[in-house]
Design a protein around this motif. Structure first.
Motif, mmCIF file in Angstrom:
data_model
loop_
_atom_site.group_PDB
_atom_site.id
_atom_site.type_symbol
_atom_site.label_atom_id
_atom_site.label_comp_id
_atom_site.label_asym_id
_atom_site.label_seq_id
_atom_site.Cartn_x
_atom_site.Cartn_y
_atom_site.Cartn_z
ATOM 1 N N ALA A 1 9.789 10.375 28.398
ATOM 2 C CA ALA A 1 8.415 9.876 28.292
ATOM 3 C C ALA A 1 7.653 10.829 27.438
ATOM 4 N N LYS A 2 8.314 12.015 27.474
ATOM 5 C CA LYS A 2 7.655 13.102 26.751
ATOM 6 C C LYS A 2 8.495 13.445 25.199
ATOM 7 N N ASN A 3 9.421 12.492 24.915
ATOM 8 C CA ASN A 3 10.243 12.800 23.951
ATOM 9 C C ASN A 3 10.548 14.184 23.823
ATOM 10 N N THR A 4 11.163 14.791 24.871
ATOM 11 C CA THR A 4 11.469 16.263 24.813
ATOM 12 C C THR A 4 12.910 16.312 25.568
ATOM 13 N N VAL A 5 13.600 17.381 24.965
ATOM 14 C CA VAL A 5 15.036 17.625 25.505
ATOM 15 C C VAL A 5 15.208 19.074 25.679
ATOM 16 N N TYR A 6 15.424 19.575 26.992
ATOM 17 C CA TYR A 6 15.657 20.916 27.300
ATOM 18 C C TYR A 6 17.101 21.352 27.460
ATOM 19 N N LEU A 7 16.812 22.583 27.317
ATOM 20 C CA LEU A 7 18.247 23.451 27.739
ATOM 21 C C LEU A 7 17.930 24.764 28.597
ATOM 22 N N GLN A 8 18.148 24.477 29.847
ATOM 23 C CA GLN A 8 18.025 25.593 30.803
ATOM 24 C C GLN A 8 19.358 26.657 30.623
ATOM 25 N N MET A 9 18.854 27.731 30.257
ATOM 26 C CA MET A 9 20.032 28.889 29.993
ATOM 27 C C MET A 9 20.075 29.858 31.045
ATOM 28 N N ASN A 10 21.005 30.182 32.046
ATOM 29 C CA ASN A 10 21.244 30.992 32.984
ATOM 30 C C ASN A 10 22.130 32.080 32.629
ATOM 31 N N SER A 11 22.064 33.197 33.275
ATOM 32 C CA SER A 11 23.093 34.357 33.130
ATOM 33 C C SER A 11 23.649 34.569 31.925
ATOM 34 N N LEU A 12 22.767 34.778 31.049
ATOM 35 C CA LEU A 12 22.797 34.957 29.872
ATOM 36 C C LEU A 12 23.726 36.108 29.259
ATOM 37 N N LYS A 13 24.500 35.853 28.021
ATOM 38 C CA LYS A 13 25.365 37.037 27.644
ATOM 39 C C LYS A 13 25.130 37.300 26.416
ATOM 40 N N PRO A 14 25.393 38.623 25.744
ATOM 41 C CA PRO A 14 25.032 38.845 24.591
ATOM 42 C C PRO A 14 25.709 37.823 23.546
ATOM 43 N N GLY B 1 14.690 25.769 14.431
ATOM 44 C CA GLY B 1 15.299 26.372 15.402
ATOM 45 C C GLY B 1 14.421 27.265 16.128
ATOM 46 N N THR B 2 15.157 27.812 17.295
ATOM 47 C CA THR B 2 14.352 28.879 18.279
ATOM 48 C C THR B 2 15.494 30.211 18.338
ATOM 49 N N GLN B 3 15.002 31.186 17.989
ATOM 50 C CA GLN B 3 16.091 32.448 18.245
ATOM 51 C C GLN B 3 16.064 32.811 19.581
ATOM 52 N N VAL B 4 17.449 33.142 20.202
ATOM 53 C CA VAL B 4 17.561 33.586 21.321
ATOM 54 C C VAL B 4 18.333 34.840 21.221
ATOM 55 N N THR B 5 17.781 36.110 21.600
ATOM 56 C CA THR B 5 18.592 37.215 21.564
ATOM 57 C C THR B 5 18.745 37.728 22.913
ATOM 58 N N VAL B 6 19.979 38.185 23.250
ATOM 59 C CA VAL B 6 20.379 38.446 24.684
ATOM 60 C C VAL B 6 20.773 40.029 24.398
ATOM 61 N N SER B 7 20.284 41.068 24.939
ATOM 62 C CA SER B 7 20.595 42.373 24.780
ATOM 63 C C SER B 7 21.382 42.829 26.211
ATOM 64 N N SER B 8 22.320 43.746 25.813
ATOM 65 C CA SER B 8 23.398 44.084 26.736
ATOM 66 C C SER B 8 22.585 45.320 27.510
ATOM 67 N N GLY C 1 10.917 27.951 22.865
ATOM 68 C CA GLY C 1 11.164 28.801 24.039
ATOM 69 C C GLY C 1 12.135 29.773 23.990
ATOM 70 N N GLY C 2 12.611 30.108 22.760
ATOM 71 C CA GLY C 2 13.327 31.296 22.605
ATOM 72 C C GLY C 2 12.747 32.448 22.698
ATOM 73 N N GLY C 3 13.535 33.601 22.791
ATOM 74 C CA GLY C 3 13.178 35.122 22.830
ATOM 75 C C GLY C 3 13.945 36.010 23.192
ATOM 76 N N LEU C 4 13.604 37.149 23.345
ATOM 77 C CA LEU C 4 14.451 38.473 23.680
ATOM 78 C C LEU C 4 14.679 38.527 25.491
ATOM 79 N N VAL C 5 15.818 38.602 25.840
ATOM 80 C CA VAL C 5 15.959 38.672 27.175
ATOM 81 C C VAL C 5 17.340 39.390 27.354
ATOM 82 N N GLN C 6 17.215 40.222 28.382
ATOM 83 C CA GLN C 6 18.585 40.998 28.961
ATOM 84 C C GLN C 6 19.569 40.200 29.465
ATOM 85 N N ALA C 7 20.867 40.750 29.269
ATOM 86 C CA ALA C 7 21.968 39.909 29.954
ATOM 87 C C ALA C 7 21.639 39.768 31.394
ATOM 88 N N GLY C 8 22.089 38.599 31.525
ATOM 89 C CA GLY C 8 22.057 37.995 32.972
ATOM 90 C C GLY C 8 20.646 37.304 33.310
#
Length: 114
Positions: free
Chosen positions: A74-87, A107-114, A8-15
């Protein structure tokens, strides 16, 4: 042996927002307190959030109010909802049982651009 697969990671802009998922092998997740952790370049891995089998949660101060951890046993899954992301949220994100620690996934890479 338990296997953890983060996605679920990826590149996203700040916010922006991302939702991470962590799947486990076998039907064991429901018995454990599960956590999300992250490791930024040149830094040690740090705690982000955790959730008990009953749904009680707590968070690192740096993400409180922006991130939400949840689980679907039931799905053997944990989630992390991340909002208002910062660099400064840029890191590789991992999940694991709080105690005991299982072998870490890729792991999964999360990159937040400014």
């Amino acid at each position: 042996q338990v296997q953890l697969v983060e996605s679920g990671g990826g590149l996203v802009q700040a916010g922006g927002s991302l939702r991470l998922s962590c799947a486990t092998s076998g039907s064991i997740l429901s018995s454990y307190v599960m956590g999300w952790y992250r490791q930024a370049p040149g830094k040690q891995r740090e705690f982000v959030a955790r959730i008990t089998s009953g749904g009680y949660t707590n968070y690192a101060d740096s993400v409180k109010g922006r991130f939400t951890i949840s689980r679907d046993n039931a799905k053997n899954t944990v989630y992390l909802q991340m909002n208002s992301l910062k660099p400064e949220d840029t890191a590789v994100y991992y999940c694991n049982s709080v105690v005991p620690k299982w072998p870490w996934g890729q792991g999964t890479q999360v990159t937040v651009s400014s």
